[in-house]
Design a protein around this motif. Structure first.
Motif, mmCIF file in Angstrom:
data_model
loop_
_atom_site.group_PDB
_atom_site.id
_atom_site.type_symbol
_atom_site.label_atom_id
_atom_site.label_comp_id
_atom_site.label_asym_id
_atom_site.label_seq_id
_atom_site.Cartn_x
_atom_site.Cartn_y
_atom_site.Cartn_z
ATOM 1 N N PRO A 1 67.666 -30.410 -72.551
ATOM 2 C CA PRO A 1 68.007 -28.851 -71.922
ATOM 3 C C PRO A 1 68.238 -28.951 -70.726
ATOM 4 N N ALA A 2 69.035 -27.992 -69.893
ATOM 5 C CA ALA A 2 69.480 -27.959 -68.748
ATOM 6 C C ALA A 2 67.892 -27.723 -67.771
ATOM 7 N N THR A 3 67.041 -26.939 -68.268
ATOM 8 C CA THR A 3 65.848 -26.861 -67.769
ATOM 9 C C THR A 3 65.085 -28.217 -67.643
ATOM 10 N N ALA A 4 65.251 -29.325 -68.137
ATOM 11 C CA ALA A 4 64.543 -30.419 -68.061
ATOM 12 C C ALA A 4 64.896 -31.130 -66.729
ATOM 13 N N ALA A 5 65.978 -30.558 -65.840
ATOM 14 C CA ALA A 5 66.545 -31.243 -64.723
ATOM 15 C C ALA A 5 65.794 -30.537 -63.681
ATOM 16 N N VAL A 6 64.972 -29.239 -63.905
ATOM 17 C CA VAL A 6 64.391 -28.512 -62.743
ATOM 18 C C VAL A 6 62.737 -28.324 -63.187
ATOM 19 N N VAL B 1 69.305 -32.421 -53.960
ATOM 20 C CA VAL B 1 68.814 -33.923 -54.268
ATOM 21 C C VAL B 1 69.288 -34.110 -55.838
ATOM 22 N N LEU B 2 70.103 -34.811 -55.961
ATOM 23 C CA LEU B 2 70.568 -35.044 -57.534
ATOM 24 C C LEU B 2 70.040 -36.419 -57.856
ATOM 25 N N THR B 3 69.223 -36.870 -58.906
ATOM 26 C CA THR B 3 68.914 -37.745 -59.469
ATOM 27 C C THR B 3 69.518 -38.052 -60.833
ATOM 28 N N TRP B 4 70.462 -39.090 -60.698
ATOM 29 C CA TRP B 4 71.518 -39.083 -62.054
ATOM 30 C C TRP B 4 70.822 -40.162 -62.959
ATOM 31 N N GLU B 5 70.959 -40.059 -64.199
ATOM 32 C CA GLU B 5 70.876 -41.022 -65.325
ATOM 33 C C GLU B 5 72.022 -41.919 -65.075
ATOM 34 N N THR B 6 71.931 -42.962 -65.947
ATOM 35 C CA THR B 6 73.311 -43.952 -65.844
ATOM 36 C C THR B 6 74.500 -43.005 -66.154
ATOM 37 N N ALA B 7 74.450 -42.091 -66.719
ATOM 38 C CA ALA B 7 75.761 -41.355 -67.164
ATOM 39 C C ALA B 7 75.994 -40.218 -66.046
ATOM 40 N N TYR B 8 76.557 -40.769 -64.927
ATOM 41 C CA TYR B 8 76.765 -39.889 -63.699
ATOM 42 C C TYR B 8 78.160 -39.480 -63.600
ATOM 43 N N ALA B 9 78.341 -38.613 -62.489
ATOM 44 C CA ALA B 9 79.616 -37.976 -62.303
ATOM 45 C C ALA B 9 80.252 -38.515 -61.093
ATOM 46 N N ARG B 10 81.539 -39.220 -61.261
ATOM 47 C CA ARG B 10 82.246 -39.816 -60.342
ATOM 48 C C ARG B 10 82.888 -38.491 -59.288
ATOM 49 N N GLU C 1 66.573 -35.077 -62.232
ATOM 50 C CA GLU C 1 66.427 -33.879 -61.529
ATOM 51 C C GLU C 1 67.443 -33.317 -60.734
ATOM 52 N N PHE C 2 67.395 -32.098 -60.624
ATOM 53 C CA PHE C 2 68.479 -31.266 -59.850
ATOM 54 C C PHE C 2 67.479 -30.436 -59.027
ATOM 55 N N GLN C 3 67.547 -30.787 -57.589
ATOM 56 C CA GLN C 3 66.537 -30.225 -56.625
ATOM 57 C C GLN C 3 67.209 -29.617 -55.783
#
Length: 564
Positions: A56-61, A93-102, A157-159
């Motif tokens: 879920p979205a909440t897992a990133a915060v 601060v964005l901590t991407w998993e392997t599936a990131y955005a270019r 993480e999305f901080q």
């Protein structure tokens, strides 16, 4: 001789969680804003889609580096967080998993309807991106337009960092320091020694008041302070222990008998709560009516700000350095003749066994010598001593030199090999006068595990975050270097606002005081510390030695320097 440091380290589970944290590469250094706070943790988050219910979205915060948001496998996608109030933003601060955005933008809004672009890229590289942003907003969104993989986009993480304008109390006008306190009950036993009301008013973030385990784990529970004279209250700051109030009132009184409520909440969140509330009285009380768990109520700090009263000025703090600090106040260049020993006017040798199931015995100078070429050599050997199968060395400046604030740095070459554990770190000097770890505080500037010398660790330890739960960062060597392949400079730039950790001048971790107080617990690092160098063998964190571990193993230290 100082006692061996009770340095606790990461158990296997915590180490595994840390390995989920992506490498901390600085894309844009965060500003040194005095009031920078992590604003997004635990706040409402929504997204355009989720891969499934597990992401879920909440897992990133949520502040957990082992959970993540993951989108559907298509473009575009977005995730946004509601900060709750408008804030002056400083960075994302964005901590991407392997599936990131270019390709993506960071957008801000005051109403979740009209969005402004604060950052944009079409060449995103994933990993951890530390992005400077500006402006005032309540909502922050990451809007992705091109995936880098066939999967969706996913963030560990999305901080969002910034300042709400109420995060820092005034630097003067504190009315409650050293004032007498009373409480519904208090605790003073082996589980909470001297957890009496006065500890909430001593400006010492490592001490606390707690309600009695015998009679006080009930509702209501309260603590009050006598300001000595009538005062006009403008702000109250509460630094909670995990035993916090979910529902409570701030009350004032002229006589400690009839109370008037000036603030009330049923959604207390614990950690640090800064309350802007107005009232007049000689007495101020926190009156808790609902507890967060099965325990009682407990506060590390209960500070009252305003005018009037009969204030006692807290001890003055040293001024903050201006970085980059250039005034050298202490150093050891290790330029002695080959075979000479560490300078006894600067270092205390720390013999004995280690902690954390380590395998070495630290000897009294036998494992530390100058190499005659400008370096100290700390050597771990496979030899029996003190009931252990290995020897090594640990030394500290505890009775010779302490420091509060400045740039503390060392140029070090670490050894490679399973089970080796070199470290450059600091301990709160009050440890030497009886305060136990971790209440004195520990600042680990550098730790490297010999089994993987491509990475290092910088970590803080305090009462509410220590050992496997320490507040820190795992990072790759700048430029992809192997730390064992040459010398590298580890430094900590430390002031009253936080600590910036750097390797070879590159920032690898910033510990903001405000963020720590608001998300982890009290900040216990505003007092003198002493320096430590050591090379451990084995233990819970680095793991065992094996047949490939080279002995003797050598940690080389070119210099240690402290600047103000």
């Amino acid at each position: 001789m100082t006692r061996p440091s009770p340095r606790r380290r990461l158990p296997a589970l915590a180490a595994t969680l840390l390995l989920a944290v992506a490498t901390y590469l600085v894309a844009a250094a965060p500003p040194a804003a005095a009031a920078e706070v992590l604003l997004s943790q635990g706040k409402p988050a929504t997204a355009s889609s989720t891969e499934n219910a597990a992401f879920p979205a909440t897992a990133a915060v949520d502040g957990n580096a082992g959970t993540r948001w993951s989108s559907a496998f298509s473009d575009p996608q977005w995730i946004q967080v509601d900060l709750g109030v408008a804030a002056t933003l400083t960075r994302v601060v964005l901590t991407w998993e392997t599936a990131y955005a270019r390709a993506f933008t960071v957008q801000t809004s005051t109403n979740a309807s009209t969005w402004a672009t604060a950052y944009s890229t079409t060449t995103g590289t994933g990993g951890t991106q530390n992005l400077t942003v500006t402006g005032t907003a309540r909502y922050v969104r990451v809007n992705t337009t091109q995936r880098a993989t066939q999967w969706g986009v996913s963030l560990w993480e999305f901080q969002v960092y910034g300042d709400t304008g109420t995060s820092n109390p005034p630097t003067n006008g504190q009315l409650s320091y050293a004032k007498p306190g009373t409480a519904s009950t208090s605790q003073n036993d082996g589980a909470c020694w001297e957890c009496t009301p006065d500890k909430a008013f001593d400006n010492d973030p490592a001490t606390r008041w707690a309600t009695s385990a015998t009679t006080g784990w009930v509702d209501p529970g309260w603590i009050s302070v006598d300001l000595g004279a009538t005062a006009n209250i403008t702000q109250v700051v509460l630094q909670w222990d995990p035993a916090y109030a979910t529902a409570y009132q701030i009350q004032v009184s002229a006589n400690a008998s009839t109370w008037t409520t000036i603030y009330s909440t049923t959604t207390g969140r614990g950690f640090k709560e800064t309350i802007n509330a107005s009232g007049t009285g000689r007495y101020v009380r926190m009156y808790g009516t609902a507890r967060s768990g099965p325990y009682g109520y407990s506060l590390y700090e209960f500070r009252i700000y305003g005018t009037g009263g009969a204030p006692v000025a807290p001890p003055a703090m040293p001024p903050d350095p201006v970085f980059p600090a250039t005034n050298l106040v202490w150093s050891d260049e290790f330029n002695g003749a080959a075979g000479s020993k560490p300078d006894g006017t600067k270092w205390t040798i720390d013999p004995g066994t280690g902690q954390n199931n380590e395998l070495q015995y630290y000897t009294n100078n036998n494992n530390a010598n100058m190499d005659g070429a400008g370096s100290l050599v700390i050597e771990a050997r496979r030899e029996a001593a003190g009931g252990r199968e290995y020897t090594s060395h640990r030394m500290n400046t505890g009775t010779k030199f302490t420091v509060q604030y400045g740039r503390i740095e060392a140029r070090i070459r670490v050894p490679k090999g399973n089970g080796l554990w070199p470290a450059f770190w600091m301990m709160g000097a009050d440890f030497l006068t009886g305060r136990p770890w971790p209440y004195n505080g520990e600042i680990d500037i550098m730790e490297v595990l010999g089994r993987n010398t491509l990475e290092g660790y910088s970590t803080l330890h305090a009462p509410q975050y220590n050992g496997g739960g320490g507040y820190g960062q795992r990072y790759a060597a700048p430029g992809g270097a192997d730390f064992s392949g040459g010398f590298h400079v580890w430094s900590a730039e430390w002031d009253s606002r936080g600590i910036r950790f750097r390797v070879d001048g590159v920032e690898v971790f910033y510990a903001s005081k405000e963020t720590v107080e608001s998300t982890r617990g009290p900040w216990v690092f505003d007092h003198p510390f002493y320096l430590i160098l050591n090379l451990a063998v084995g233990g819970d964190f680095p793991g065992p030695v094996d047949g490939t571990t080279p002995f003797p193993a050598r940690m080389l230290v070119d210099y240690v320097r402290v600047y103000k």
